[in-house]
Scaffold this motif. Structure first.
Motif, short mmCIF file in Angstrom:
data_model
loop_
_atom_site.label_atom_id
_atom_site.label_comp_id
_atom_site.label_asym_id
_atom_site.label_seq_id
_atom_site.Cartn_x
_atom_site.Cartn_y
_atom_site.Cartn_z
N LEU A 61 3.79 7.91 -2.44
CA LEU A 61 4.00 9.19 -1.56
C LEU A 61 2.56 10.07 -1.51
N THR A 62 2.11 10.26 -2.66
CA THR A 62 0.67 10.63 -2.53
C THR A 62 -0.44 10.14 -1.88
N VAL A 63 -0.18 8.96 -2.10
CA VAL A 63 -1.54 8.03 -1.39
C VAL A 63 -1.24 8.24 -0.10
N LEU A 64 0.11 7.97 0.52
CA LEU A 64 0.44 8.20 1.99
C LEU A 64 -0.06 9.80 2.34
N GLN A 65 0.06 10.65 1.50
CA GLN A 65 -0.04 12.24 1.85
C GLN A 65 -1.71 12.23 2.23
N HIS A 66 -2.25 11.49 1.23
CA HIS A 66 -3.97 11.61 1.52
C HIS A 66 -4.29 10.66 2.59
N ARG A 67 -3.80 9.77 2.78
CA ARG A 67 -4.40 8.71 3.75
C ARG A 67 -3.10 7.91 4.28
N GLY A 68 -2.72 8.64 5.41
CA GLY A 68 -1.23 8.00 6.00
C GLY A 68 -1.59 6.69 6.76
N GLY A 69 -0.42 6.09 7.22
CA GLY A 69 -0.67 4.88 8.13
C GLY A 69 -1.41 3.68 7.41
N ALA A 73 0.53 -3.82 1.87
CA ALA A 73 -0.39 -4.26 1.05
C ALA A 73 -1.71 -3.44 0.77
N GLN A 74 -2.03 -2.36 1.63
CA GLN A 74 -2.97 -1.36 1.45
C GLN A 74 -2.50 -0.15 0.52
N LEU A 75 -1.19 -0.20 0.73
CA LEU A 75 -0.66 0.95 -0.28
C LEU A 75 -0.43 0.19 -1.48
N ALA A 76 -0.20 -0.93 -1.70
CA ALA A 76 -0.13 -1.66 -3.11
C ALA A 76 -1.60 -1.44 -3.92
N ARG A 77 -2.59 -1.94 -3.33
CA ARG A 77 -3.84 -1.78 -3.69
C ARG A 77 -4.29 -0.47 -4.00
N ARG A 78 -3.85 0.61 -3.40
CA ARG A 78 -4.20 1.97 -3.68
C ARG A 78 -3.41 2.52 -4.62
N SER A 79 -2.33 2.07 -4.84
CA SER A 79 -1.51 2.52 -5.69
C SER A 79 -1.31 1.78 -7.11
N THR A 110 1.82 -5.85 11.95
CA THR A 110 1.48 -5.06 11.01
C THR A 110 2.34 -3.67 11.00
N MET A 111 3.12 -3.51 9.90
CA MET A 111 3.90 -2.07 9.84
C MET A 111 3.33 -1.09 8.90
N GLU A 112 2.84 -0.08 9.31
CA GLU A 112 2.25 1.04 8.60
C GLU A 112 3.27 2.16 8.11
N ALA A 113 3.01 2.71 7.00
CA ALA A 113 3.97 3.69 6.56
C ALA A 113 3.11 4.89 6.54
N ARG A 114 4.12 5.87 6.80
CA ARG A 114 3.79 7.31 6.89
C ARG A 114 4.71 8.30 6.09
N LEU A 115 4.40 9.49 5.58
CA LEU A 115 5.35 10.31 5.12
C LEU A 115 6.06 10.98 6.26
N THR A 116 7.29 11.06 6.10
CA THR A 116 8.07 12.27 6.74
C THR A 116 8.11 13.50 6.48
N ARG A 117 8.78 14.61 7.33
CA ARG A 117 8.68 15.80 6.72
C ARG A 117 9.27 16.05 5.46
N GLU A 118 10.60 15.08 5.40
CA GLU A 118 11.25 15.11 3.96
C GLU A 118 10.37 14.61 2.65
N GLY A 119 9.53 13.65 3.03
CA GLY A 119 8.67 13.35 2.06
C GLY A 119 7.45 14.50 1.50
N GLU A 120 7.06 15.01 2.66
CA GLU A 120 6.08 15.97 2.37
C GLU A 120 6.77 17.24 1.62
N GLU A 121 8.01 17.49 2.04
CA GLU A 121 8.79 18.59 1.29
C GLU A 121 8.84 18.11 -0.17
N LEU A 122 9.36 16.94 -0.37
CA LEU A 122 9.64 16.47 -1.84
C LEU A 122 8.27 16.65 -2.54
#
Length: 166
Positions: A61-69, A73-79, A110-122
């Motif tokens: 979640l924090t990786v997506l917060q700093h670098r969404g989209g 695979a990219q998220l796995a490497r950065r996490s 390719t599917m990209e993940a982004r935080l939702t408002r609920e993710g930001e709030e959590l």
């Protein structure tokens, strides 16, 4: 005669028994870093449990917060997890509505993940617990050495990965 050759002669006379030029004794630095990582993970899991998150989920979640989209695979490497592990993390976070996935612009495969408002709030709700752990980690390090401690960790990471922080 063979018996004498089998005995450990010990250090040569005048030899430095401690090859570390700074005179450190005890475990290797990499062992201490691993112990620190395991302790942090244990305390993070404990701190995040009441929010229904694991350390790995929080990291994603924090990786997506700093670098969404990011793709899984990219998220796995950065996490710092395997792609198979990230697939499960992404699935669970998406089911909870903390992230959403959509096709990458210009690449329908390719599917990209982004935080939702609920993710930001959590993440915002978790921030005090995580800061408390950070403060606890630094508690016994004198203020004047904290910056050097952090810089040393960044330098070691850069040495191993080739990624230099600026």
């Amino acid at each position: 005669m063979a018996e004498a050759a089998d005995r450990d002669p010990g250090p040569a006379p005048g030899a430095d028994p401690d090859p570390d030029p700074e005179g450190h004794k005890g475990p290797l630095t990499i062992y201490l870093v691993k112990q620190l990582e395991l302790a942090i993970r244990s305390f993070m899991d404990e701190a995040l449990r009441s929010y229904g998150l694991t350390t790995f989920q929080y990291t994603a979640l924090t990786v997506l917060q700093h670098r969404g989209g990011l793709s899984s695979a990219q998220l796995a490497r950065r996490s710092f997890v395997r792609p198979q592990t990230m697939h499960e993390i992404v699935r669970s976070l998406e089911e909870r509505g903390l992230i959403e996935r959509a096709h990458a612009p210009g690449n329908r495969r390719t599917m990209e993940a982004r935080l939702t408002r609920e993710g930001e709030e959590l993440l915002a709700a978790c921030a005090p617990a995580v800061q408390e752990l950070e403060d606890r980690l630094l508690l016994d390090i004198p203020e004047r050495r904290r910056s050097a401690f952090r810089q040393s960790l960044e330098d070691g990471l850069a040495s191993l990965t080739g990624r230099h922080h600026g």
